[in-house]
Enzyme design. Structure first.
Site, PDB file in Angstrom:
ATOM      1  N   ARG A  71      11.388  -8.266  13.466  1.00 52.34           N
ATOM      2  CA  ARG A  71      10.488  -7.298  14.352  1.00 52.34           C
ATOM      3  C   ARG A  71      10.902  -6.229  14.717  1.00 52.34           C
ATOM      4  O   ARG A  71      10.104  -4.904  15.557  1.00 52.34           O
ATOM      5  CB  ARG A  71       9.939  -8.115  15.466  1.00 52.34           C
ATOM      6  CG  ARG A  71       9.182  -7.126  16.405  1.00 52.34           C
ATOM      7  CD  ARG A  71       8.477  -8.631  17.611  1.00 52.34           C
ATOM      8  NE  ARG A  71       8.780  -9.721  17.789  1.00 52.34           N
ATOM      9  CZ  ARG A  71       9.727  -9.822  18.707  1.00 52.34           C
ATOM     10  NH1 ARG A  71      10.223  -8.634  19.397  1.00 52.34           N
ATOM     11  NH2 ARG A  71       9.894 -10.738  19.565  1.00 52.34           N
ATOM     12  N   TYR A 126     -10.748  11.344  18.107  1.00 55.85           N
ATOM     13  CA  TYR A 126     -11.338  10.051  17.132  1.00 55.85           C
ATOM     14  C   TYR A 126     -11.874   8.704  17.994  1.00 55.85           C
ATOM     15  O   TYR A 126     -11.344   8.838  19.134  1.00 55.85           O
ATOM     16  CB  TYR A 126      -9.666   9.365  16.781  1.00 55.85           C
ATOM     17  CG  TYR A 126     -10.067   7.723  15.566  1.00 55.85           C
ATOM     18  CD1 TYR A 126     -11.070   7.644  14.026  1.00 55.85           C
ATOM     19  CD2 TYR A 126      -9.795   6.849  15.946  1.00 55.85           C
ATOM     20  CE1 TYR A 126     -10.834   6.501  14.323  1.00 55.85           C
ATOM     21  CE2 TYR A 126      -9.755   5.529  15.625  1.00 55.85           C
ATOM     22  CZ  TYR A 126     -10.610   5.358  14.572  1.00 55.85           C
ATOM     23  OH  TYR A 126     -10.634   3.730  14.197  1.00 55.85           O
ATOM     24  N   ASP A 191      -2.201  14.358  16.112  1.00 55.84           N
ATOM     25  CA  ASP A 191      -2.692  13.359  15.604  1.00 55.84           C
ATOM     26  C   ASP A 191      -3.377  14.087  14.255  1.00 55.84           C
ATOM     27  O   ASP A 191      -4.375  15.004  14.162  1.00 55.84           O
ATOM     28  CB  ASP A 191      -3.886  12.671  16.085  1.00 55.84           C
ATOM     29  CG  ASP A 191      -5.220  11.520  14.765  1.00 55.84           C
ATOM     30  OD1 ASP A 191      -4.522  11.512  13.771  1.00 55.84           O
ATOM     31  OD2 ASP A 191      -5.644  10.128  15.615  1.00 55.84           O
ATOM     32  N   LYS A 216      -4.960   5.692   6.022  1.00 56.98           N
ATOM     33  CA  LYS A 216      -6.389   6.960   5.325  1.00 56.98           C
ATOM     34  C   LYS A 216      -5.648   7.483   4.217  1.00 56.98           C
ATOM     35  O   LYS A 216      -5.493   7.011   3.289  1.00 56.98           O
ATOM     36  CB  LYS A 216      -6.584   7.653   6.510  1.00 56.98           C
ATOM     37  CG  LYS A 216      -7.131   6.925   8.147  1.00 56.98           C
ATOM     38  CD  LYS A 216      -8.193   6.508   8.089  1.00 56.98           C
ATOM     39  CE  LYS A 216      -8.805   4.888   9.395  1.00 56.98           C
ATOM     40  NZ  LYS A 216      -8.340   6.174  10.257  1.00 56.98           N
TER      41      LYS A 216
HETATM   42  C1  LIG Z   1      -8.394   5.373  11.591  1.00 56.03           C
HETATM   43  C2  LIG Z   1      -8.276   6.858  13.174  1.00 56.03           C
HETATM   44  C3  LIG Z   1      -7.467   6.553  13.237  1.00 56.03           C
HETATM   45  C4  LIG Z   1      -7.297   4.639  13.942  1.00 56.03           C
HETATM   46  O1  LIG Z   1      -5.853   3.988  12.986  1.00 56.03           O
HETATM   47  P1  LIG Z   1      -5.484   2.675  12.261  1.00 56.03           P
HETATM   48  O2  LIG Z   1      -5.420   3.129  11.269  1.00 56.03           O
HETATM   49  O3  LIG Z   1      -7.415   2.374  11.820  1.00 56.03           O
HETATM   50  O4  LIG Z   1      -5.454   2.179  13.774  1.00 56.03           O
HETATM   51  C5  LIG Z   1      -6.868   7.788  14.834  1.00 56.03           C
HETATM   52  N1  LIG Z   1      -7.272   8.532  14.596  1.00 56.03           N
HETATM   53  C6  LIG Z   1      -7.551   9.341  13.354  1.00 56.03           C
HETATM   54  C7  LIG Z   1      -8.314  10.604  13.240  1.00 56.03           C
HETATM   55  C8  LIG Z   1      -7.877   8.701  12.424  1.00 56.03           C
HETATM   56  O5  LIG Z   1      -9.158   8.415  11.678  1.00 56.03           O
END
Ligand SMILES: *Cc1c(COP(=O)(O)O)cnc(C)c1O
Length: 392
Positions: A71, A126, A191, A216
Protein backbone atom coordinates in the site's frame (compact mmCIF):
# COMPACT_ATOMS: atom_id res chain seq x y z
CA UNK A 1 17.78 2.78 -22.95
CA UNK A 2 20.11 4.62 -20.61
CA UNK A 3 19.14 6.97 -17.82
CA UNK A 4 16.81 9.47 -19.53
CA UNK A 5 18.24 12.36 -17.49
CA UNK A 6 21.61 12.00 -19.22
CA UNK A 7 20.22 11.56 -22.69
CA UNK A 8 19.24 13.62 -25.72
CA UNK A 9 15.66 14.86 -25.90
CA UNK A 10 13.46 12.13 -27.33
CA UNK A 11 10.17 12.14 -29.19
CA UNK A 12 6.97 10.98 -27.53
CA UNK A 13 7.02 7.89 -29.81
CA UNK A 14 10.41 6.75 -28.46
CA UNK A 15 9.55 7.59 -24.86
CA UNK A 16 6.25 5.71 -25.10
CA UNK A 17 8.14 2.52 -25.94
CA UNK A 18 11.11 2.89 -23.57
CA UNK A 19 10.31 5.21 -20.65
CA UNK A 20 10.12 3.63 -17.22
CA UNK A 21 12.01 0.53 -18.35
CA UNK A 22 15.50 1.81 -17.51
CA UNK A 23 16.20 -0.85 -14.86
CA UNK A 24 15.11 -3.90 -16.88
CA UNK A 25 18.42 -4.72 -18.58
CA UNK A 26 20.28 -4.80 -15.25
CA UNK A 27 17.58 -7.18 -13.98
CA UNK A 28 18.15 -9.41 -17.03
CA UNK A 29 14.61 -8.74 -18.27
CA UNK A 30 13.06 -7.56 -21.52
CA UNK A 31 9.32 -7.47 -20.68
CA UNK A 32 7.95 -5.58 -17.68
CA UNK A 33 7.93 -7.75 -14.55
CA UNK A 34 4.85 -7.84 -12.29
CA UNK A 35 5.60 -7.80 -8.56
CA UNK A 36 2.53 -8.93 -6.62
CA UNK A 37 4.12 -9.03 -3.15
CA UNK A 38 1.89 -7.44 -0.53
CA UNK A 39 4.75 -7.38 1.97
CA UNK A 40 8.53 -7.24 1.56
CA UNK A 41 11.42 -8.66 3.58
CA UNK A 42 13.18 -6.09 5.77
CA UNK A 43 17.03 -6.07 5.69
CA UNK A 44 17.19 -5.32 9.42
CA UNK A 45 15.08 -3.42 11.96
CA UNK A 46 16.85 -0.12 11.44
CA UNK A 47 16.78 -0.13 7.63
CA UNK A 48 13.21 -1.45 7.75
CA UNK A 49 12.21 1.40 10.04
CA UNK A 50 13.98 3.97 7.89
CA UNK A 51 12.22 2.63 4.79
CA UNK A 52 8.84 2.72 6.50
CA UNK A 53 9.45 6.28 7.66
CA UNK A 54 10.54 7.43 4.17
CA UNK A 55 7.54 5.85 2.45
CA UNK A 56 4.91 6.90 5.01
CA UNK A 57 6.03 10.52 4.73
CA UNK A 58 5.81 10.60 0.94
CA UNK A 59 9.38 9.73 -0.07
CA UNK A 60 10.78 6.87 -2.13
CA UNK A 61 12.45 3.70 -0.76
CA UNK A 62 16.02 4.41 0.44
CA UNK A 63 19.02 2.68 -1.16
CA UNK A 64 19.32 -0.92 0.14
CA UNK A 65 16.05 -0.42 2.01
CA UNK A 66 12.75 -2.21 1.56
CA UNK A 67 9.44 -1.50 -0.17
CA UNK A 68 7.90 -2.59 3.19
CA UNK A 69 4.22 -2.96 2.23
CA UNK A 70 2.39 -2.76 -1.09
CA UNK A 71 0.00 0.00 0.00
CA UNK A 72 3.09 2.22 0.39
CA UNK A 73 5.17 1.29 -2.65
CA UNK A 74 5.21 -1.18 -5.52
CA UNK A 75 7.98 -1.39 -8.15
CA UNK A 76 5.61 -2.30 -11.02
CA UNK A 77 3.53 0.77 -10.21
CA UNK A 78 6.69 2.88 -9.86
CA UNK A 79 7.86 1.88 -13.35
CA UNK A 80 4.55 2.95 -14.88
CA UNK A 81 4.82 6.23 -12.96
CA UNK A 82 8.35 6.83 -14.27
CA UNK A 83 7.16 6.18 -17.84
CA UNK A 84 4.11 8.42 -17.65
CA UNK A 85 6.11 11.19 -15.97
CA UNK A 86 8.49 11.31 -18.94
CA UNK A 87 5.60 11.48 -21.40
CA UNK A 88 4.14 14.39 -19.39
CA UNK A 89 7.50 16.25 -19.10
CA UNK A 90 7.18 15.92 -15.32
CA UNK A 91 9.70 15.12 -12.61
CA UNK A 92 7.57 12.25 -11.35
CA UNK A 93 4.05 10.80 -11.19
CA UNK A 94 1.83 9.14 -8.60
CA UNK A 95 -0.58 6.38 -9.70
CA UNK A 96 -3.94 5.58 -8.14
CA UNK A 97 -6.64 2.91 -8.26
CA UNK A 98 -8.84 5.15 -10.45
CA UNK A 99 -9.08 8.65 -11.86
CA UNK A 100 -11.46 9.59 -9.06
CA UNK A 101 -9.03 8.24 -6.44
CA UNK A 102 -6.35 10.48 -7.99
CA UNK A 103 -8.64 13.49 -7.89
CA UNK A 104 -9.62 12.72 -4.28
CA UNK A 105 -5.96 12.57 -3.25
CA UNK A 106 -5.23 15.88 -5.01
CA UNK A 107 -8.17 17.56 -3.26
CA UNK A 108 -7.11 16.21 0.15
CA UNK A 109 -3.45 17.12 -0.42
CA UNK A 110 -4.15 20.71 -1.48
CA UNK A 111 -7.15 21.46 0.79
CA UNK A 112 -7.51 19.36 3.98
CA UNK A 113 -3.73 18.96 4.40
CA UNK A 114 -3.00 22.67 3.87
CA UNK A 115 -5.95 24.14 5.79
CA UNK A 116 -7.19 25.82 2.60
CA UNK A 117 -10.58 24.30 1.96
CA UNK A 118 -11.69 26.33 -1.07
CA UNK A 119 -11.45 25.05 -4.66
CA UNK A 120 -12.05 26.97 -7.88
CA UNK A 121 -13.41 24.67 -10.58
CA UNK A 122 -13.64 25.77 -14.22
CA UNK A 123 -16.75 24.28 -15.82
CA UNK A 124 -17.60 22.19 -17.75
CA UNK A 125 -15.97 19.24 -15.99
CA UNK A 126 -16.27 15.47 -15.95
CA UNK A 127 -19.58 14.57 -14.25
CA UNK A 128 -17.97 12.70 -11.36
CA UNK A 129 -15.57 15.59 -10.66
CA UNK A 130 -18.43 18.09 -10.72
CA UNK A 131 -20.44 15.85 -8.38
CA UNK A 132 -17.59 15.29 -5.89
CA UNK A 133 -17.02 19.04 -5.63
CA UNK A 134 -20.71 19.99 -5.53
CA UNK A 135 -21.42 17.61 -2.64
CA UNK A 136 -18.45 18.88 -0.60
CA UNK A 137 -17.93 15.29 0.51
CA UNK A 138 -14.21 15.88 1.19
CA UNK A 139 -14.79 19.03 3.24
CA UNK A 140 -14.09 21.34 0.32
CA UNK A 141 -16.04 24.44 -0.66
CA UNK A 142 -16.23 25.07 -4.38
CA UNK A 143 -16.76 28.04 -6.66
CA UNK A 144 -17.64 26.92 -10.17
CA UNK A 145 -16.77 29.46 -12.86
CA UNK A 146 -16.06 30.06 -16.54
CA UNK A 147 -12.45 30.05 -17.81
CA UNK A 148 -12.24 33.88 -17.74
CA UNK A 149 -13.61 34.19 -14.19
CA UNK A 150 -10.86 32.44 -12.23
CA UNK A 151 -9.24 35.51 -10.65
CA UNK A 152 -12.59 36.76 -9.37
CA UNK A 153 -13.37 33.33 -7.88
CA UNK A 154 -10.16 33.11 -5.82
CA UNK A 155 -10.29 33.47 -2.03
CA UNK A 156 -7.61 33.74 0.68
CA UNK A 157 -8.21 30.05 1.40
CA UNK A 158 -8.20 28.75 -2.20
CA UNK A 159 -5.97 25.67 -2.23
CA UNK A 160 -6.44 24.42 -5.79
CA UNK A 161 -7.75 25.48 -9.19
CA UNK A 162 -9.17 22.69 -11.31
CA UNK A 163 -9.75 22.65 -15.07
CA UNK A 164 -10.22 20.30 -17.99
CA UNK A 165 -9.38 20.78 -21.67
CA UNK A 166 -10.83 19.68 -24.02
CA UNK A 167 -13.82 20.03 -21.69
CA UNK A 168 -16.28 17.20 -21.28
CA UNK A 169 -18.71 16.77 -23.11
CA UNK A 170 -18.67 19.89 -25.31
CA UNK A 171 -14.95 19.69 -26.15
CA UNK A 172 -14.39 23.40 -25.59
CA UNK A 173 -10.71 24.30 -25.48
CA UNK A 174 -9.42 26.22 -22.48
CA UNK A 175 -6.08 28.02 -22.38
CA UNK A 176 -4.04 26.47 -19.57
CA UNK A 177 -1.55 29.36 -19.52
CA UNK A 178 -4.41 31.82 -19.12
CA UNK A 179 -5.96 29.95 -16.18
CA UNK A 180 -2.50 29.55 -14.61
CA UNK A 181 -1.88 33.31 -14.94
CA UNK A 182 -5.26 34.06 -13.34
CA UNK A 183 -4.61 31.58 -10.51
CA UNK A 184 -1.44 33.41 -9.44
CA UNK A 185 0.30 31.36 -6.73
CA UNK A 186 -2.51 28.79 -6.41
CA UNK A 187 -1.56 25.45 -8.04
CA UNK A 188 -3.60 24.45 -11.11
CA UNK A 189 -4.64 20.85 -11.78
CA UNK A 190 -5.46 20.02 -15.41
CA UNK A 191 -7.48 16.90 -16.19
CA UNK A 192 -5.58 15.80 -19.31
CA UNK A 193 -7.60 12.60 -19.89
CA UNK A 194 -9.12 13.64 -23.25
CA UNK A 195 -5.96 15.13 -24.78
CA UNK A 196 -3.41 12.56 -23.57
CA UNK A 197 0.30 13.46 -23.30
CA UNK A 198 0.58 12.79 -27.05
CA UNK A 199 -1.39 15.96 -27.87
CA UNK A 200 -0.94 18.15 -24.79
CA UNK A 201 1.45 18.54 -21.84
CA UNK A 202 -0.17 20.80 -19.19
CA UNK A 203 3.06 21.23 -17.17
CA UNK A 204 4.67 22.94 -20.19
CA UNK A 205 1.99 25.64 -19.86
CA UNK A 206 2.46 26.22 -16.15
CA UNK A 207 0.06 23.71 -14.60
CA UNK A 208 1.31 22.13 -11.36
CA UNK A 209 -0.51 18.82 -11.84
CA UNK A 210 -1.57 16.84 -14.92
CA UNK A 211 -4.19 14.26 -13.99
CA UNK A 212 -5.44 11.30 -16.05
CA UNK A 213 -8.18 8.82 -15.78
CA UNK A 214 -5.76 6.14 -17.04
CA UNK A 215 -8.87 4.01 -17.62
CA UNK A 216 -9.34 5.84 -20.91
CA UNK A 217 -6.59 6.43 -23.52
CA UNK A 218 -3.56 5.38 -21.43
CA UNK A 219 -4.94 1.85 -20.97
CA UNK A 220 -6.68 2.10 -24.31
CA UNK A 221 -8.28 -1.35 -24.37
CA UNK A 222 -11.20 -0.96 -21.98
CA UNK A 223 -9.84 -3.50 -19.49
CA UNK A 224 -8.20 -1.56 -16.67
CA UNK A 225 -9.24 1.15 -14.18
CA UNK A 226 -6.56 3.53 -12.96
CA UNK A 227 -5.59 7.14 -12.39
CA UNK A 228 -2.32 9.06 -12.34
CA UNK A 229 -1.03 12.54 -11.53
CA UNK A 230 2.17 13.85 -13.13
CA UNK A 231 3.85 16.58 -11.05
CA UNK A 232 6.99 17.76 -9.26
CA UNK A 233 8.68 15.57 -6.63
CA UNK A 234 7.62 18.16 -4.03
CA UNK A 235 3.94 17.75 -4.94
CA UNK A 236 4.32 13.97 -5.18
CA UNK A 237 5.51 14.02 -1.56
CA UNK A 238 2.15 15.59 -0.65
CA UNK A 239 0.15 13.02 -2.66
CA UNK A 240 1.90 9.77 -1.67
CA UNK A 241 1.10 9.86 2.08
CA UNK A 242 -2.57 10.39 1.23
CA UNK A 243 -2.47 7.53 -1.24
CA UNK A 244 -0.88 5.34 1.45
CA UNK A 245 -3.26 6.26 4.26
CA UNK A 246 -6.45 6.08 2.17
CA UNK A 247 -5.34 2.86 0.46
CA UNK A 248 -5.69 4.27 -3.06
CA UNK A 249 -2.59 2.84 -4.79
CA UNK A 250 -2.93 1.34 -8.27
CA UNK A 251 -2.84 -2.48 -8.40
CA UNK A 252 0.38 -3.87 -9.95
CA UNK A 253 -1.53 -5.88 -12.59
CA UNK A 254 -3.28 -2.67 -13.63
CA UNK A 255 0.07 -0.84 -13.63
CA UNK A 256 1.49 -3.52 -15.94
CA UNK A 257 -1.41 -3.15 -18.39
CA UNK A 258 -1.19 0.65 -18.32
CA UNK A 259 2.57 0.64 -18.85
CA UNK A 260 2.19 -1.79 -21.76
CA UNK A 261 -0.62 0.45 -23.08
CA UNK A 262 1.76 3.43 -23.19
CA UNK A 263 3.84 1.77 -25.93
CA UNK A 264 1.06 2.15 -28.52
CA UNK A 265 -0.45 5.36 -27.13
CA UNK A 266 0.96 7.74 -29.79
CA UNK A 267 -0.06 5.40 -32.63
CA UNK A 268 -3.54 4.84 -31.23
CA UNK A 269 -4.23 8.50 -30.49
CA UNK A 270 -3.12 9.66 -33.94
CA UNK A 271 -5.04 6.94 -35.79
CA UNK A 272 -8.19 7.47 -33.71
CA UNK A 273 -7.85 11.22 -34.27
CA UNK A 274 -7.60 10.74 -38.06
CA UNK A 275 -10.79 8.65 -37.95
CA UNK A 276 -12.53 11.24 -35.77
CA UNK A 277 -11.70 14.01 -38.24
CA UNK A 278 -13.42 12.06 -41.04
CA UNK A 279 -16.46 11.20 -38.91
CA UNK A 280 -16.80 14.80 -37.66
CA UNK A 281 -16.61 16.19 -41.20
CA UNK A 282 -19.32 13.79 -42.35
CA UNK A 283 -21.51 14.59 -39.33
CA UNK A 284 -21.27 18.30 -40.12
CA UNK A 285 -23.01 17.62 -43.48
CA UNK A 286 -25.98 15.79 -41.92
CA UNK A 287 -29.43 17.40 -41.71
CA UNK A 288 -30.35 15.61 -38.47
CA UNK A 289 -27.36 17.19 -36.73
CA UNK A 290 -27.86 20.67 -35.29
CA UNK A 291 -24.26 21.14 -34.20
CA UNK A 292 -20.99 19.21 -34.17
CA UNK A 293 -18.68 19.79 -31.21
CA UNK A 294 -15.14 18.93 -32.24
CA UNK A 295 -11.96 20.95 -31.66
CA UNK A 296 -11.23 22.70 -34.93
CA UNK A 297 -14.96 23.04 -35.65
CA UNK A 298 -15.68 24.79 -32.34
CA UNK A 299 -14.74 28.40 -31.73
CA UNK A 300 -11.20 28.67 -30.38
CA UNK A 301 -10.71 32.33 -29.40
CA UNK A 302 -7.58 31.61 -27.35
CA UNK A 303 -5.93 29.84 -30.31
CA UNK A 304 -5.33 26.65 -28.31
CA UNK A 305 -5.42 24.22 -31.23
CA UNK A 306 -2.01 23.89 -32.85
CA UNK A 307 -0.25 25.62 -29.95
CA UNK A 308 -1.24 24.13 -26.58
CA UNK A 309 -2.89 21.10 -28.17
CA UNK A 310 -1.28 19.41 -31.17
CA UNK A 311 -4.51 18.04 -32.68
CA UNK A 312 -8.26 17.78 -32.05
CA UNK A 313 -8.21 14.34 -30.42
CA UNK A 314 -10.75 11.59 -31.04
CA UNK A 315 -13.83 12.66 -29.09
CA UNK A 316 -16.86 14.13 -30.88
CA UNK A 317 -20.16 15.39 -29.51
CA UNK A 318 -23.23 16.26 -31.58
CA UNK A 319 -26.47 18.01 -30.76
CA UNK A 320 -29.37 16.40 -32.59
CA UNK A 321 -32.27 18.41 -34.00
CA UNK A 322 -34.64 15.70 -32.75
CA UNK A 323 -33.48 16.13 -29.12
CA UNK A 324 -33.70 13.26 -26.64
CA UNK A 325 -35.87 11.05 -28.89
CA UNK A 326 -33.28 11.28 -31.70
CA UNK A 327 -30.49 10.54 -29.21
CA UNK A 328 -32.42 7.49 -28.03
CA UNK A 329 -32.83 6.26 -31.61
CA UNK A 330 -29.19 6.84 -32.56
CA UNK A 331 -27.67 5.19 -29.49
CA UNK A 332 -29.87 2.10 -29.83
CA UNK A 333 -29.63 1.58 -33.61
CA UNK A 334 -25.84 1.58 -33.99
CA UNK A 335 -24.18 -1.82 -34.37
CA UNK A 336 -20.45 -1.11 -34.58
CA UNK A 337 -20.43 1.57 -31.89
CA UNK A 338 -21.12 0.17 -28.43
CA UNK A 339 -23.75 2.10 -26.48
CA UNK A 340 -21.70 2.59 -23.33
CA UNK A 341 -20.03 5.21 -21.16
CA UNK A 342 -16.23 5.64 -20.97
CA UNK A 343 -13.89 6.50 -23.82
CA UNK A 344 -10.42 6.28 -25.26
CA UNK A 345 -10.34 2.59 -26.18
CA UNK A 346 -9.59 0.95 -29.52
CA UNK A 347 -13.32 0.44 -30.17
CA UNK A 348 -15.90 3.21 -30.69
CA UNK A 349 -18.41 4.08 -27.96
CA UNK A 350 -21.52 6.28 -27.99
CA UNK A 351 -23.59 7.72 -25.11
CA UNK A 352 -26.00 10.44 -24.01
CA UNK A 353 -24.17 12.59 -21.40
CA UNK A 354 -27.35 14.12 -19.89
CA UNK A 355 -28.69 10.65 -18.99
CA UNK A 356 -25.37 9.03 -18.11
CA UNK A 357 -21.92 10.56 -17.54
CA UNK A 358 -23.30 14.00 -16.65
CA UNK A 359 -26.44 12.79 -14.85
CA UNK A 360 -25.32 14.09 -11.40
CA UNK A 361 -24.44 17.55 -12.76
CA UNK A 362 -26.86 20.11 -11.40
CA UNK A 363 -29.28 22.42 -13.27
CA UNK A 364 -27.73 24.91 -15.65
CA UNK A 365 -24.47 23.02 -16.09
CA UNK A 366 -26.22 19.85 -17.28
CA UNK A 367 -25.70 19.09 -20.98
CA UNK A 368 -28.53 19.31 -23.53
CA UNK A 369 -30.74 16.16 -23.60
CA UNK A 370 -30.14 15.87 -27.36
CA UNK A 371 -26.37 15.78 -26.99
CA UNK A 372 -24.62 12.54 -28.00
CA UNK A 373 -20.95 11.92 -27.25
CA UNK A 374 -18.76 9.57 -29.27
CA UNK A 375 -15.35 8.11 -28.57
CA UNK A 376 -13.89 7.20 -31.94
CA UNK A 377 -11.82 4.01 -32.12
CA UNK A 378 -9.64 2.23 -34.65
CA UNK A 379 -12.37 0.81 -36.89
CA UNK A 380 -12.57 1.94 -40.53
CA UNK A 381 -14.05 5.48 -40.57
CA UNK A 382 -16.24 4.49 -43.55
CA UNK A 383 -17.80 1.68 -41.47
CA UNK A 384 -18.33 4.05 -38.55
CA UNK A 385 -20.01 6.59 -40.84
CA UNK A 386 -22.29 3.89 -42.30
CA UNK A 387 -23.18 2.81 -38.77
CA UNK A 388 -24.10 6.36 -37.74
CA UNK A 389 -26.07 6.89 -40.98
CA UNK A 390 -28.26 3.95 -39.94
CA UNK A 391 -29.15 5.70 -36.66
CA UNK A 392 -29.59 9.24 -37.97
C1 LIG B 1 -13.40 8.86 -16.56
C2 LIG B 1 -12.92 10.21 -16.22
C3 LIG B 1 -12.57 10.54 -14.90
C4 LIG B 1 -12.71 9.55 -13.77
O1 LIG B 1 -11.83 8.48 -13.91
P1 LIG B 1 -12.09 6.99 -13.35
O2 LIG B 1 -10.89 6.25 -13.81
O3 LIG B 1 -13.37 6.51 -13.96
O4 LIG B 1 -12.19 7.09 -11.87
C5 LIG B 1 -12.08 11.80 -14.66
N1 LIG B 1 -11.96 12.72 -15.65
C6 LIG B 1 -12.31 12.45 -16.92
C7 LIG B 1 -12.16 13.50 -17.96
C8 LIG B 1 -12.80 11.19 -17.25
O5 LIG B 1 -13.15 10.93 -18.51
Amino acid sequence: MNDPKNDLPMSVDTLAVHAGREDLTALGLHALPIDLSTTNPLPDIEKGGDSYEALATGGTPPENGSNVYARLWNPTVARFEAGLAQLEHAETAVAFASGMAALTAALLAFTASTGKRHVVAVRPLYGGTDHLLATGLLGTEVTFCNPDEVTGALREDTGLVLMETPANPTLELVSIADVVAQAGTVPVLVDNTFATPVLQNPLDHGAALAMHSATKYLGGHGDVIGGVIACSEQHAEMLRPIRAITGAILHPLAAYLLHRGLTTLPLRVRAQQDNARKVAEWLSTQDAVEQVYFPGMNEDPAGVLGTQMAGPGAMISIRLKGGYAAAEKLTTSVQIFTHAVSLGGVDSLIENPAALTHRPVAGDAKPDAGLVRMSIGLESPEDLIADLARGL
